[in-house]
Motif scaffolding. Structure first.
Motif, PDB file in Angstrom:
ATOM      1  N   PHE A  45       0.815  -1.208   0.000  1.00 30.98           N
ATOM      2  CA  PHE A  45       0.000   0.000   0.000  1.00 30.98           C
ATOM      3  C   PHE A  45       0.851   1.262   0.000  1.00 30.98           C
ATOM      4  CE2 PHE A  45      -1.968   3.503   2.316  1.00 30.98           C
ATOM      5  CZ  PHE A  45      -3.079   3.725   1.522  1.00 30.98           C
ATOM      6  N   ASP A  46       1.992   1.236   0.687  1.00 31.69           N
ATOM      7  CA  ASP A  46       2.835   2.430   0.769  1.00 31.69           C
ATOM      8  C   ASP A  46       3.213   2.935  -0.620  1.00 31.69           C
ATOM      9  OD1 ASP A  46       2.721   2.392   3.491  1.00 31.69           O
ATOM     10  OD2 ASP A  46       4.721   1.546   3.797  1.00 31.69           O
ATOM     11  N   ASN A  47       3.451   2.029  -1.562  1.00 26.30           N
ATOM     12  CA  ASN A  47       3.806   2.440  -2.921  1.00 26.30           C
ATOM     13  C   ASN A  47       2.645   3.171  -3.585  1.00 26.30           C
ATOM     14  OD1 ASN A  47       6.285   1.203  -2.612  1.00 26.30           O
ATOM     15  ND2 ASN A  47       5.684  -0.667  -3.670  1.00 26.30           N
ATOM     16  N   ILE A  48       1.442   2.647  -3.383  1.00 29.79           N
ATOM     17  CA  ILE A  48       0.243   3.278  -3.953  1.00 29.79           C
ATOM     18  C   ILE A  48       0.054   4.668  -3.364  1.00 29.79           C
ATOM     19  CG2 ILE A  48      -2.279   3.112  -4.047  1.00 29.79           C
ATOM     20  CD1 ILE A  48      -1.914   0.037  -4.041  1.00 29.79           C
ATOM     21  N   TYR A  49       0.189   4.767  -2.064  1.00 32.89           N
ATOM     22  CA  TYR A  49      -0.010   6.040  -1.375  1.00 32.89           C
ATOM     23  C   TYR A  49       1.036   7.071  -1.796  1.00 32.89           C
ATOM     24  CZ  TYR A  49      -0.530   9.420   2.411  1.00 32.89           C
ATOM     25  OH  TYR A  49      -0.712  10.578   3.123  1.00 32.89           O
ATOM     26  N   ASN A  50       2.295   6.669  -1.820  1.00 29.86           N
ATOM     27  CA  ASN A  50       3.371   7.605  -2.163  1.00 29.86           C
ATOM     28  C   ASN A  50       3.242   8.092  -3.595  1.00 29.86           C
ATOM     29  OD1 ASN A  50       4.520   7.417   0.393  1.00 29.86           O
ATOM     30  ND2 ASN A  50       5.870   5.721  -0.184  1.00 29.86           N
ATOM     31  N   ARG A  51       2.848   7.215  -4.494  1.00 26.98           N
ATOM     32  CA  ARG A  51       2.686   7.619  -5.888  1.00 26.98           C
ATOM     33  C   ARG A  51       1.561   8.652  -6.023  1.00 26.98           C
ATOM     34  NH1 ARG A  51       2.985   2.922  -7.998  1.00 26.98           N
ATOM     35  NH2 ARG A  51       0.777   2.412  -7.891  1.00 26.98           N
ATOM     36  N   ALA A  52       0.468   8.420  -5.317  1.00 29.31           N
ATOM     37  CA  ALA A  52      -0.649   9.377  -5.360  1.00 29.31           C
ATOM     38  C   ALA A  52      -0.211  10.734  -4.799  1.00 29.31           C
ATOM     39  CB  ALA A  52      -1.840   8.827  -4.575  1.00 29.31           C
ATOM     40  N   CYS A  53       0.541  10.710  -3.714  1.00 28.76           N
ATOM     41  CA  CYS A  53       1.015  11.963  -3.113  1.00 28.76           C
ATOM     42  C   CYS A  53       1.930  12.717  -4.073  1.00 28.76           C
ATOM     43  CB  CYS A  53       1.750  11.675  -1.812  1.00 28.76           C
ATOM     44  SG  CYS A  53       0.683  11.174  -0.443  1.00 28.76           S
ATOM     45  N   GLU A  54       2.819  12.009  -4.737  1.00 30.04           N
ATOM     46  CA  GLU A  54       3.742  12.643  -5.678  1.00 30.04           C
ATOM     47  C   GLU A  54       2.992  13.317  -6.819  1.00 30.04           C
ATOM     48  OE1 GLU A  54       6.330   9.548  -6.933  1.00 30.04           O
ATOM     49  OE2 GLU A  54       7.359   9.373  -4.991  1.00 30.04           O
ATOM     50  N   ARG A  55       1.937  12.674  -7.278  1.00 28.85           N
ATOM     51  CA  ARG A  55       1.191  13.186  -8.427  1.00 28.85           C
ATOM     52  C   ARG A  55       0.243  14.324  -8.057  1.00 28.85           C
ATOM     53  NH1 ARG A  55      -0.238   9.694 -12.980  1.00 28.85           N
ATOM     54  NH2 ARG A  55       1.492   8.283 -13.384  1.00 28.85           N
ATOM     55  N   LYS A  56      -0.256  14.314  -6.842  1.00 29.90           N
ATOM     56  CA  LYS A  56      -1.324  15.269  -6.490  1.00 29.90           C
ATOM     57  C   LYS A  56      -0.877  16.363  -5.516  1.00 29.90           C
ATOM     58  CE  LYS A  56      -4.685  14.840  -8.170  1.00 29.90           C
ATOM     59  NZ  LYS A  56      -5.115  15.222  -9.554  1.00 29.90           N
ATOM     60  N   GLY A  57       0.428  16.455  -5.224  1.00 27.45           N
ATOM     61  CA  GLY A  57       0.903  17.606  -4.462  1.00 27.45           C
ATOM     62  C   GLY A  57       1.180  17.370  -2.996  1.00 27.45           C
ATOM     63  N   GLY A  58       1.333  16.117  -2.582  1.00 26.78           N
ATOM     64  CA  GLY A  58       1.714  15.838  -1.205  1.00 26.78           C
ATOM     65  C   GLY A  58       0.585  15.303  -0.340  1.00 26.78           C
ATOM     66  N   GLU A  59       0.935  14.956   0.885  1.00 24.36           N
ATOM     67  CA  GLU A  59      -0.018  14.322   1.790  1.00 24.36           C
ATOM     68  C   GLU A  59      -1.190  15.227   2.128  1.00 24.36           C
ATOM     69  OE1 GLU A  59       1.414  12.206   5.159  1.00 24.36           O
ATOM     70  OE2 GLU A  59       3.335  11.688   4.222  1.00 24.36           O
ATOM     71  N   GLN A  60      -0.930  16.504   2.363  1.00 22.83           N
ATOM     72  CA  GLN A  60      -2.009  17.419   2.715  1.00 22.83           C
ATOM     73  C   GLN A  60      -3.004  17.545   1.559  1.00 22.83           C
ATOM     74  OE1 GLN A  60      -0.734  21.219   4.190  1.00 22.83           O
ATOM     75  NE2 GLN A  60      -2.813  22.011   4.426  1.00 22.83           N
ATOM     76  N   ALA A  61      -2.472  17.625   0.349  1.00 21.55           N
ATOM     77  CA  ALA A  61      -3.354  17.725  -0.822  1.00 21.55           C
ATOM     78  C   ALA A  61      -4.189  16.463  -0.975  1.00 21.55           C
ATOM     79  CB  ALA A  61      -2.527  17.963  -2.083  1.00 21.55           C
ATOM     80  N   ILE A  62      -3.560  15.320  -0.776  1.00 22.73           N
ATOM     81  CA  ILE A  62      -4.281  14.050  -0.901  1.00 22.73           C
ATOM     82  C   ILE A  62      -5.388  13.937   0.136  1.00 22.73           C
ATOM     83  CG2 ILE A  62      -4.020  11.601  -0.318  1.00 22.73           C
ATOM     84  CD1 ILE A  62      -3.516  12.060  -3.200  1.00 22.73           C
ATOM     85  N   SER A  63      -5.102  14.346   1.356  1.00 24.75           N
ATOM     86  CA  SER A  63      -6.102  14.228   2.417  1.00 24.75           C
ATOM     87  C   SER A  63      -7.344  15.050   2.094  1.00 24.75           C
ATOM     88  CB  SER A  63      -5.517  14.660   3.768  1.00 24.75           C
ATOM     89  OG  SER A  63      -5.196  16.044   3.755  1.00 24.75           O
ATOM     90  N   GLY A  64      -7.156  16.145   1.363  1.00 27.98           N
ATOM     91  CA  GLY A  64      -8.289  16.974   0.996  1.00 27.98           C
ATOM     92  C   GLY A  64      -9.084  16.427  -0.177  1.00 27.98           C
ATOM     93  N   LEU A  65      -8.502  15.482  -0.903  1.00 26.99           N
ATOM     94  CA  LEU A  65      -9.164  14.917  -2.082  1.00 26.99           C
ATOM     95  C   LEU A  65      -9.962  13.657  -1.768  1.00 26.99           C
ATOM     96  CD1 LEU A  65      -6.291  15.268  -4.734  1.00 26.99           C
ATOM     97  CD2 LEU A  65      -8.418  16.573  -4.666  1.00 26.99           C
ATOM     98  N   LEU A  66      -9.604  12.989  -0.688  1.00 30.42           N
ATOM     99  CA  LEU A  66     -10.239  11.709  -0.394  1.00 30.42           C
ATOM    100  C   LEU A  66     -11.632  11.881   0.201  1.00 30.42           C
ATOM    101  CD1 LEU A  66      -7.258   9.716   1.177  1.00 30.42           C
ATOM    102  CD2 LEU A  66      -8.072   9.696  -1.197  1.00 30.42           C
ATOM    103  N   GLY A  67     -12.583  11.132  -0.320  1.00 26.75           N
ATOM    104  CA  GLY A  67     -13.919  11.099   0.266  1.00 26.75           C
ATOM    105  C   GLY A  67     -13.957  10.089   1.397  1.00 26.75           C
ATOM    106  N   THR A  68     -15.068  10.025   2.087  1.00 25.63           N
ATOM    107  CA  THR A  68     -15.197   9.080   3.189  1.00 25.63           C
ATOM    108  C   THR A  68     -16.545   8.393   3.126  1.00 25.63           C
ATOM    109  OG1 THR A  68     -16.034  10.824   4.651  1.00 25.63           O
ATOM    110  CG2 THR A  68     -13.662  10.350   4.740  1.00 25.63           C
TER     111      THR A  68
END
Length: 234
Positions: free
Chosen positions: A4-27
């Motif tokens: 999973f870490d690879n999936i997460y890190n790749r998404a962060c790299e593409r979308k501007g970092g962890e903070q940006a990703i956290s704002g994009l994820l639905g729940t």
């Protein structure tokens, strides 16, 4: 399969970092919340996704208050009492989307829900809430078999709209699984559904994210999804 870490890190790299990703994820919502839904809300969600399938979603949304009016706010008992003649009349009403076959699914899916209520002596909402997300593809198959026009992505999209934790088999998700050589042949074959479900279950154990978030993270790491780009993934 990837950790999973690879999936997460790749998404962060593409979308501007962890903070940006956290704002994009639905729940998703809790199963306790779903259990408290009135069953009419679920029939409404099923119906909306049936009508949105292959059609302009916005048009369906704009007409939804008329759907609710003409179908008794999707109250199961009242819908089940609608004779063919009344359904045919509703199907010709310009206030809604005039599609007779889709209109007939409203009563069909109300009957499916009623059968679950009788068999399990509980509300459909509680039955749905109790269905484990670790076996979500089996729920998809149940809706496809026992419901009307709830196969393909329609059932999963309806579940997502209700807040039930589920991943979606979008083009981006399919592309990921094929690029990783995890599946071959038909996307929704029983074999491939089992493989995909097992992968998501493993990633959930590795991350404690829900299936929806994992699904979105995979999509954000596929194709041309970079900072500032919103693709068709989720």
């Amino acid at each position: 399969m990837e950790h999973f870490d690879n999936i997460y890190n790749r998404a962060c790299e593409r979308k501007g970092g962890e903070q940006a990703i956290s704002g994009l994820l639905g729940t998703s919502v809790s199963n306790q919340q779903i259990a408290e839904y009135d069953d009419s809300r679920i029939l409404s969600a099923f119906t909306k996704k049936v009508f949105q399938s292959g059609f302009v979603w916005r048009v369906v949304e704009n007409k939804w208050s008329e759907f609710e009016r003409l179908f008794f706010n999707f109250e199961i008992e009242k819908v089940l009492m609608m004779p063919d003649e009344l359904l045919e009349k509703r199907a010709s009403d310009p206030a809604i989307i005039r599609n007779a076959k889709k209109v007939m699914t409203i009563r069909d899916n109300a009957l499916m829900m009623h059968d679950v209520q009788v068999e399990h002596q509980t509300s459909f909402a509680k039955w749905l809430a109790d269905w484990p997300s670790s076996e979500i593809t089996q729920l998809w198959l149940y809706l496809k078999k026992h419901g009307s026009r709830l196969g393909g992505n329609t059932g999963p999209y309806a579940l997502r709209a209700l807040g039930k934790d589920t991943f979606l088999l979008t083009q981006d998700i399919e592309a990921y699984f094929r690029s990783q050589k995890l599946i071959e042949g038909g996307l929704t074959s029983l074999r491939n559904l089992k493989i995909i479900q097992n992968c998501f279950n493993t990633w959930q154990q590795e991350s404690n994210y829900d299936l929806q978030s994992i699904s979105q993270l995979i999509a954000y790491g596929v194709g041309d999804n970079y900072v500032g780009m919103q693709g068709p993934h989720e």
